[in-house]
Design a protein around this motif. Structure first.
Motif, PDB file in Angstrom:
ATOM      1  N   LYS A 196      81.935  62.521  64.914  1.00 24.59           N
ATOM      2  CA  LYS A 196      80.831  62.447  65.861  1.00 24.59           C
ATOM      3  C   LYS A 196      80.779  63.745  66.663  1.00 24.59           C
ATOM      4  O   LYS A 196      81.805  64.243  67.116  1.00 24.59           O
ATOM      5  CB  LYS A 196      81.016  61.259  66.801  1.00 24.59           C
ATOM      6  N   GLY A 197      79.594  64.299  66.822  1.00 27.06           N
ATOM      7  CA  GLY A 197      79.436  65.502  67.619  1.00 27.06           C
ATOM      8  C   GLY A 197      79.350  65.183  69.102  1.00 27.06           C
ATOM      9  O   GLY A 197      79.100  64.045  69.501  1.00 27.06           O
TER      10      GLY A 197
ATOM     11  N   VAL B 288      81.677  65.151  71.482  1.00 31.70           N
ATOM     12  CA  VAL B 288      82.753  64.375  72.121  1.00 31.70           C
ATOM     13  C   VAL B 288      83.750  65.283  72.836  1.00 31.70           C
ATOM     14  O   VAL B 288      84.757  64.808  73.360  1.00 31.70           O
ATOM     15  CB  VAL B 288      83.498  63.501  71.084  1.00 31.70           C
ATOM     16  N   GLY B 289      83.496  66.590  72.840  1.00 32.64           N
ATOM     17  CA  GLY B 289      84.408  67.516  73.502  1.00 32.64           C
ATOM     18  C   GLY B 289      85.496  68.022  72.578  1.00 32.64           C
ATOM     19  O   GLY B 289      86.581  68.394  73.037  1.00 32.64           O
ATOM     20  N   LYS B 290      85.197  68.081  71.282  1.00 36.24           N
ATOM     21  CA  LYS B 290      86.213  68.476  70.297  1.00 36.24           C
ATOM     22  C   LYS B 290      86.630  69.938  70.476  1.00 36.24           C
ATOM     23  O   LYS B 290      87.820  70.234  70.639  1.00 36.24           O
ATOM     24  CB  LYS B 290      85.660  68.228  68.897  1.00 36.24           C
ATOM     25  N   THR B 291      85.655  70.845  70.425  1.00 41.07           N
ATOM     26  CA  THR B 291      85.970  72.269  70.590  1.00 41.07           C
ATOM     27  C   THR B 291      86.485  72.555  71.988  1.00 41.07           C
ATOM     28  O   THR B 291      87.430  73.327  72.169  1.00 41.07           O
ATOM     29  CB  THR B 291      84.716  73.115  70.300  1.00 41.07           C
ATOM     30  N   THR B 292      85.884  71.927  72.978  1.00 43.42           N
ATOM     31  CA  THR B 292      86.332  72.106  74.364  1.00 43.42           C
ATOM     32  C   THR B 292      87.789  71.702  74.510  1.00 43.42           C
ATOM     33  O   THR B 292      88.590  72.389  75.155  1.00 43.42           O
ATOM     34  CB  THR B 292      85.453  71.270  75.311  1.00 43.42           C
ATOM     35  N   THR B 293      88.144  70.582  73.892  1.00 41.87           N
ATOM     36  CA  THR B 293      89.531  70.124  73.946  1.00 41.87           C
ATOM     37  C   THR B 293      90.453  71.090  73.216  1.00 41.87           C
ATOM     38  O   THR B 293      91.539  71.431  73.701  1.00 41.87           O
ATOM     39  CB  THR B 293      89.642  68.717  73.335  1.00 41.87           C
ATOM     40  N   ALA B 294      90.021  71.565  72.053  1.00 44.22           N
ATOM     41  CA  ALA B 294      90.862  72.478  71.266  1.00 44.22           C
ATOM     42  C   ALA B 294      91.207  73.734  72.054  1.00 44.22           C
ATOM     43  O   ALA B 294      92.385  74.119  72.156  1.00 44.22           O
ATOM     44  CB  ALA B 294      90.147  72.845  69.965  1.00 44.22           C
ATOM     45  N   VAL B 295      90.202  74.392  72.627  1.00 44.66           N
ATOM     46  CA  VAL B 295      90.467  75.678  73.281  1.00 44.66           C
ATOM     47  C   VAL B 295      91.196  75.494  74.612  1.00 44.66           C
ATOM     48  O   VAL B 295      92.046  76.322  74.976  1.00 44.66           O
ATOM     49  CB  VAL B 295      89.156  76.485  73.484  1.00 44.66           C
ATOM     50  N   ASN B 296      90.898  74.426  75.324  1.00 44.19           N
ATOM     51  CA  ASN B 296      91.541  74.249  76.630  1.00 44.19           C
ATOM     52  C   ASN B 296      92.961  73.709  76.515  1.00 44.19           C
ATOM     53  O   ASN B 296      93.831  74.088  77.308  1.00 44.19           O
ATOM     54  CB  ASN B 296      90.679  73.353  77.521  1.00 44.19           C
ATOM     55  N   ILE B 297      93.223  72.847  75.537  1.00 48.10           N
ATOM     56  CA  ILE B 297      94.608  72.435  75.283  1.00 48.10           C
ATOM     57  C   ILE B 297      95.427  73.647  74.852  1.00 48.10           C
ATOM     58  O   ILE B 297      96.568  73.850  75.290  1.00 48.10           O
ATOM     59  CB  ILE B 297      94.668  71.337  74.199  1.00 48.10           C
TER      60      ILE B 297
ATOM     61  N   ILE C  84      92.547  63.550  68.014  1.00 48.37           N
ATOM     62  CA  ILE C  84      91.185  63.037  68.042  1.00 48.37           C
ATOM     63  C   ILE C  84      90.695  62.931  69.487  1.00 48.37           C
ATOM     64  O   ILE C  84      91.221  62.118  70.262  1.00 48.37           O
ATOM     65  CB  ILE C  84      91.089  61.642  67.383  1.00 48.37           C
ATOM     66  N   PRO C  85      89.714  63.747  69.884  1.00 47.36           N
ATOM     67  CA  PRO C  85      89.081  63.542  71.194  1.00 47.36           C
ATOM     68  C   PRO C  85      88.079  62.388  71.085  1.00 47.36           C
ATOM     69  O   PRO C  85      87.278  62.351  70.144  1.00 47.36           O
ATOM     70  CB  PRO C  85      88.360  64.871  71.461  1.00 47.36           C
ATOM     71  N   ILE C  86      88.141  61.462  72.019  1.00 50.01           N
ATOM     72  CA  ILE C  86      87.229  60.324  72.033  1.00 50.01           C
ATOM     73  C   ILE C  86      86.490  60.292  73.361  1.00 50.01           C
ATOM     74  O   ILE C  86      87.107  60.184  74.424  1.00 50.01           O
ATOM     75  CB  ILE C  86      87.982  58.988  71.812  1.00 50.01           C
ATOM     76  N   GLN C  87      85.184  60.403  73.282  1.00 51.90           N
ATOM     77  CA  GLN C  87      84.351  60.307  74.473  1.00 51.90           C
ATOM     78  C   GLN C  87      84.356  58.869  74.969  1.00 51.90           C
ATOM     79  O   GLN C  87      84.295  57.927  74.173  1.00 51.90           O
ATOM     80  CB  GLN C  87      82.930  60.740  74.132  1.00 51.90           C
ATOM     81  N   CYS C  88      84.460  58.689  76.271  1.00 47.72           N
ATOM     82  CA  CYS C  88      84.558  57.341  76.840  1.00 47.72           C
ATOM     83  C   CYS C  88      83.181  56.684  76.956  1.00 47.72           C
ATOM     84  O   CYS C  88      82.709  56.332  78.050  1.00 47.72           O
ATOM     85  CB  CYS C  88      85.259  57.388  78.190  1.00 47.72           C
ATOM     86  N   GLU C  89      82.526  56.536  75.813  1.00 49.68           N
ATOM     87  CA  GLU C  89      81.256  55.839  75.721  1.00 49.68           C
ATOM     88  C   GLU C  89      81.250  54.998  74.454  1.00 49.68           C
ATOM     89  O   GLU C  89      82.000  55.274  73.509  1.00 49.68           O
ATOM     90  CB  GLU C  89      80.089  56.838  75.720  1.00 49.68           C
TER      91      GLU C  89
ATOM     92  N   TYR D 210      79.266  54.558  71.786  1.00 41.75           N
ATOM     93  CA  TYR D 210      78.991  55.131  70.471  1.00 41.75           C
ATOM     94  C   TYR D 210      80.190  55.885  69.908  1.00 41.75           C
ATOM     95  O   TYR D 210      80.333  56.036  68.696  1.00 41.75           O
ATOM     96  CB  TYR D 210      77.786  56.064  70.526  1.00 41.75           C
ATOM     97  N   ALA D 211      81.053  56.391  70.800  1.00 37.09           N
ATOM     98  CA  ALA D 211      82.201  57.173  70.339  1.00 37.09           C
ATOM     99  C   ALA D 211      83.152  56.332  69.491  1.00 37.09           C
ATOM    100  O   ALA D 211      83.855  56.851  68.632  1.00 37.09           O
ATOM    101  CB  ALA D 211      82.941  57.744  71.538  1.00 37.09           C
ATOM    102  N   LEU D 212      83.166  55.020  69.727  1.00 41.22           N
ATOM    103  CA  LEU D 212      84.075  54.152  68.988  1.00 41.22           C
ATOM    104  C   LEU D 212      83.560  53.816  67.599  1.00 41.22           C
ATOM    105  O   LEU D 212      84.336  53.448  66.716  1.00 41.22           O
ATOM    106  CB  LEU D 212      84.312  52.851  69.770  1.00 41.22           C
ATOM    107  N   GLU D 213      82.237  53.935  67.414  1.00 40.19           N
ATOM    108  CA  GLU D 213      81.647  53.499  66.148  1.00 40.19           C
ATOM    109  C   GLU D 213      82.146  54.314  64.954  1.00 40.19           C
ATOM    110  O   GLU D 213      82.405  53.764  63.896  1.00 40.19           O
ATOM    111  CB  GLU D 213      80.118  53.581  66.233  1.00 40.19           C
ATOM    112  N   GLY D 214      82.273  55.616  65.116  1.00 41.84           N
ATOM    113  CA  GLY D 214      82.681  56.448  63.991  1.00 41.84           C
ATOM    114  C   GLY D 214      84.183  56.564  63.821  1.00 41.84           C
ATOM    115  O   GLY D 214      84.653  57.157  62.840  1.00 41.84           O
ATOM    116  N   LEU D 215      84.958  55.982  64.754  1.00 38.44           N
ATOM    117  CA  LEU D 215      86.396  56.157  64.705  1.00 38.44           C
ATOM    118  C   LEU D 215      87.022  55.492  63.487  1.00 38.44           C
ATOM    119  O   LEU D 215      87.900  56.067  62.837  1.00 38.44           O
ATOM    120  CB  LEU D 215      87.031  55.620  65.992  1.00 38.44           C
TER     121      LEU D 215
END
Length: 323
Positions: free
Chosen positions: A58-59, A61-70, A202-207, A209-214
């Protein structure tokens, strides 16, 4: 307890207690505690290089943001970290301030033209110990070019393995963490990332729809594990865009923790304007506003990831001694 620990403990005791009746004061007090606890913190090196693929189909969800900031947070803690931008959009390269215009040696050249990985790595000037392998627009055509290649799923794994071995031969300090940022789809670029890594974050947005593709993502990871990479496993789940004031965010977080109690980090990443602004300045939030709530959250998450590696290594050593 040394003098630094005593001073830190005294500062923590001086922070006033607050509750939910004063949410702004509670947030400020929490940030102050985190600043005290994390200031100057150094993270222990893992026993061997840990390779993560940061993935979510799912797009947004903060994937790239999480990657670079972690990655930036781990480097701030004294570790040597490499981010591989495996997404044609090149957003991770932008956030790290890397050159990634057409013609720059990039991860495309590594996967398609057999250029050594070490030859495309650039240092992130703002964060000592942080490096990146950039993505250029050329990568958008790599999916098609990979189709006809021999061992097409192993191109990135082989490049990383050769790069690690070359650094060792040349006497360079090894990378403690390698984080691979993926596009939000299960194409050959993402499959290469899954085959190259041992761990999935796996970054998961707290909404909702984020759970549907998991569940579909987990099925795909099982397929990769069964056919291409038996060592692959989901080790880390990061809850992003978390707003504790809303019932929905708390419910989603509780559900994720119920199903993945060991994988889900205690640290959560809040919605933050500073986190969103940082990439437009070619920075991570750790350099854009190191004292912000978002930066502190990523530092806390990185500390937890590093501590888990140390704990796992100690458990493995104890088990080996007892056997």
């Amino acid at each position: 307890m040394g003098p630094d620990e005593r001073r830190r403990a005294a500062l923590l005791r001086s922070v006033p207690d607050t509750d939910d009746t004063t949410p702004l004061a509670a947030q400020l007090a929490e940030d102050v505690r985190k600043r005290i606890e994390l200031h100057g913190a150094k993270f222990e090196k893992p026993p061997q290089t840990r390779v993560f693929t940061i993935a979510n189909q799912k797009g947004g969800v903060g994937k790239t943001t999480t990657a670079v900031n972690i990655a930036a947070a781990l480097a701030t803690g004294g570790l040597k970290v490499l981010v591989i931008d495996n997404d044609p959009q090149g957003n991770a390269s932008t956030a790290l301030g890397l050159e990634h215009h057409a013609g720059v040696p990039s991860i495309y050249d590594v996967m398609i033209n057999d250029v050594p990985l070490n030859d495309v790595i650039q240092p992130c000037e703002a964060v000592p110990g942080l490096y990146g392998a950039p993505a250029t627009i050329d990568l958008s055509g790599a999916e098609i070019e990979l189709v006809s290649m021999v061992a097409r799923e192993n191109r990135l794994r082989n490049a990383i393995r050769d790069g690690v071995e070359r650094r060792e031969r040349e006497g360079h300090e090894r990378f403690d963490y390698i984080l691979i940022d993926c596009p939000p789809s299960l194409g050959l670029l993402t499959i290469n990332a899954f085959v190259a890594a041992r761990e999935v974050m796996i970054p998961i947005q707290c909404e909702y729809y984020a759970l549907e593709g998991l569940s579909q993502l987990l099925k795909n990871i099982d397929l990769i594990r069964g056919h291409l990479n038996p060592d692959l496993h989901v080790s880390t789940i990061v809850l992003t865009m978390y707003d504790k004031r809303t019932n929905l965010a708390r419910e989603v977080a509780a559900e994720v923790r119920e199903h993945f109690p060991d994988e889900t980090l205690s640290a959560t990443i809040p919605r933050s304007v500073r986190v969103s602004e940082a990439p437009s300045y070619g920075q991570t939030v750790l350099t854009y506003d190191a004292g912000s709530t978002g930066a502190l959250a990523y530092l806390e998450a990185a500390k937890e990831i590093a501590a888990r590696a140390t704990s796992a290594a100690q458990s493995a050593t104890a088990e080996k001694e007892n056997s």
